[in-house]
Design a protein around this motif. Structure first.
Motif, short mmCIF file in Angstrom:
data_model
loop_
_atom_site.label_atom_id
_atom_site.label_comp_id
_atom_site.label_asym_id
_atom_site.label_seq_id
_atom_site.Cartn_x
_atom_site.Cartn_y
_atom_site.Cartn_z
N THR A 189 -11.32 -2.90 -12.27
CA THR A 189 -12.33 -3.83 -11.80
C THR A 189 -12.98 -4.60 -12.95
OG1 THR A 189 -14.41 -4.00 -10.59
CG2 THR A 189 -14.09 -2.01 -11.88
N ASP A 245 -18.20 -0.30 -14.16
CA ASP A 245 -17.57 0.94 -13.72
C ASP A 245 -18.07 2.09 -14.56
OD1 ASP A 245 -15.45 1.80 -15.89
OD2 ASP A 245 -15.29 -0.39 -15.74
N LYS A 273 0.85 -1.19 0.00
CA LYS A 273 0.00 0.00 0.00
C LYS A 273 0.88 1.24 0.00
CE LYS A 273 -0.69 0.57 5.02
NZ LYS A 273 -1.70 0.71 6.10
N TYR A 329 -2.11 2.31 -8.76
CA TYR A 329 -3.13 1.28 -8.96
C TYR A 329 -4.50 1.89 -8.67
CZ TYR A 329 -5.73 -3.09 -8.37
OH TYR A 329 -6.64 -4.11 -8.48
N SER A 330 -5.46 1.69 -9.59
CA SER A 330 -6.82 2.21 -9.41
C SER A 330 -7.82 1.09 -9.56
CB SER A 330 -7.11 3.31 -10.43
OG SER A 330 -8.47 3.70 -10.36
N GLU A 331 -8.47 0.77 -8.47
CA GLU A 331 -9.49 -0.29 -8.51
C GLU A 331 -10.64 0.10 -9.42
OE1 GLU A 331 -12.23 -2.94 -5.41
OE2 GLU A 331 -10.75 -1.50 -4.65
N GLU A 332 -10.93 1.40 -9.49
CA GLU A 332 -12.02 1.87 -10.36
C GLU A 332 -11.79 1.47 -11.80
OE1 GLU A 332 -14.24 5.83 -9.31
OE2 GLU A 332 -12.08 6.15 -9.16
#
Length: 440
Positions: free
Chosen positions: A366, A370, A354, A360-363
């Motif tokens: 995914t 989205d 972290k 890194y973008s989970e949005e």
């Protein structure tokens, strides 16, 4: 008045014999200098032995903190690994030792510096490159390139003849180098790469097979590319490495047995133990993958290889190495965050990362629905990305339009829907036959 020579002295076999040789055969007043880069030694015994052997003065110089901050830290940020394996433990220490030898030579008014590196190894280059870069007027004496002693066995005999106390024997004849970053083992039965090394060679680590039976998870916190905390607890630079050595060694982490290419043109085989360094490098690599963009990360890998070569070759004080340091420092500004690692039976594996600078973008990544990424955009991107391939294919087709296209395959089978029906019918007939046979 006799000339003075500063000798890089460890108290071991080679440098003890060299001290006496410089005094008796060369007629120098010898100033013995032991540079403490974290080797586990009884330093009171070392300076006493130096004076007893014939030195006029003996220095013990503690440079552990300087070693970490000005040398190891640079290597960690660079991610420098020689030939994909070696974490450069000896290589990092040599330029610092050379620097201290030069400083003491100036204090003492010495005209020469002597070292115990052999004429076959890398250390002769590292020491002498450092000395020449810092004080080129000093004479350099390398006894292994001058005297008539041909082996460590000869040195043992010379020591006995001159009443020099020994800890090494002909049965325990490994050449070792130790500092707080690593310990290396060379010579003896390791000189035949077909010999499997015995775990008896280890001085820090247990063998991986004898590591703790329980998995241990730890966290390492970084700030601008440098480790500052273990499991949330802050440590001084030196203590942090000692602590990680302690943690890694009980799991057998950081043991390598490699054949490497020496700078002088021959291959050598060595066993290295670098438990703390292995943990740091694994965590640092994982964090960089989280915070550096693709192009920077890719280019830095190339630079890291060059950096490792420069350090291995003794060019620590070279203009190129200093220039690369500036690039490396710029890449490390955002390498701040925390990494979780798993240690078990010789393995050190990053398992979570972290950082406030994470790219890194989970949005975006995914697999769920989205609202930030339009998948239809990919079609245009692929059309542009593959345009050179398309143009090349069109050209090839135009050049070959008058030729007969004959495609050959080693094995090719063609099936259609009728084939599938026939297959199902055959399968059912076989099953009915099997049932009838069973009934009979």
């Amino acid at each position: 008045m006799k000339e003075k020579v500063v000798l890089a002295y460890s108290g071991g076999l080679d440098t003890s014999v060299i001290l006496k040789w410089l005094e008796v055969e060369k007629g120098y007043d010898v100033i013995a200098v032991c540079v403490d880069v974290g080797q586990k030694e009884e330093y009171s015994d070392i300076w006493k032995k130096a004076l007893k052997t014939g030195a006029k003065k003996a220095y013990i110089v503690d440079v552990k903190e300087e070693f970490v901050k000005n040398y190891l830290y640079k290597g960690i940020k660079a991610g420098a690994i020689y030939e994909d394996d070696y974490l450069l433990g000896t290589s990092f220490a040599r330029p610092l030792i050379a620097k201290k030898l030069v400083e003491i030579a100036k204090i003492e008014g010495a005209s020469a510096i002597a070292h115990g590196a052999t004429g076959k190894g890398n250390d002769q280059v590292r020491f002498e490159a450092g000395i020449k870069a810092l004080s080129p007027e000093l004479k350099i004496i390398a006894p292994w390139r001058e005297w008539n002693l041909k082996s460590r066995e000869d040195c043992i005999e010379y020591a006995k003849e001159n009443n020099i106390s020994l800890t090494v024997t002909k049965k325990n004849i490994y050449s070792r180098d130790e500092n707080l970053w690593h310990i290396s083992h060379e010579g003896g039965n390791l000189e035949d790469p077909w010999n499997i090394h015995s775990e008896d060679v280890y001085k820090w680590c247990v063998s991986p097979e004898k590591g703790q039976d329980e998995v241990e998870e730890i966290s390492l916190t970084f700030e601008s590319g440098l480790p500052i905390k273990i499991n949330g607890i802050s440590y001084s630079p030196v203590d942090l490495i000692y602590k990680l050595n302690e943690i890694g060694s009980k799991h057998g982490v950081g043991i390598i047995d490699i054949v490497e290419n020496r700078l002088v043109g021959m291959k050598s085989r060595g066993v290295y133990e670098t438990p703390g360094g292995t943990i740091i490098y694994e965590a640092h690599k994982s964090l960089e993958k989280l915070v550096l963009d693709r192009q920077t990360l890719s280019f830095k890998k190339q630079v890291s290889q060059k950096y490792a070569d420069l350090v291995y070759d003794g060019l620590w004080f070279s203009p190129l190495k200093e220039a690369i340091d500036s690039f490396i420092d710029s890449t490390q500004e955002n390498v701040t965050g925390e990494v979780k690692l798993k240690l078990y039976k010789g393995k050190c594996t990053s398992i979570a990362t972290k950082s406030m600078y994470s790219l890194y973008s989970e949005e975006y990544v995914t697999f769920g629905e989205d609202e930030v990424y339009n998948q239809k955009d990919a079609e245009g991107f692929i059309n542009l990305f593959t345009l050179p391939l398309k143009i090349k294919a069109i050209l090839n087709n135009n050049l070959n339009e008058n030729k007969t296209n004959e495609i050959e395959f080693d094995n090719m089978y063609m099936y259609d829907s009728e084939t599938l029906v026939d297959f199902i019918k055959e399968d059912l007939d076989e099953k009915m036959f099997s049932k009838s046979k069973a009934a009979i």
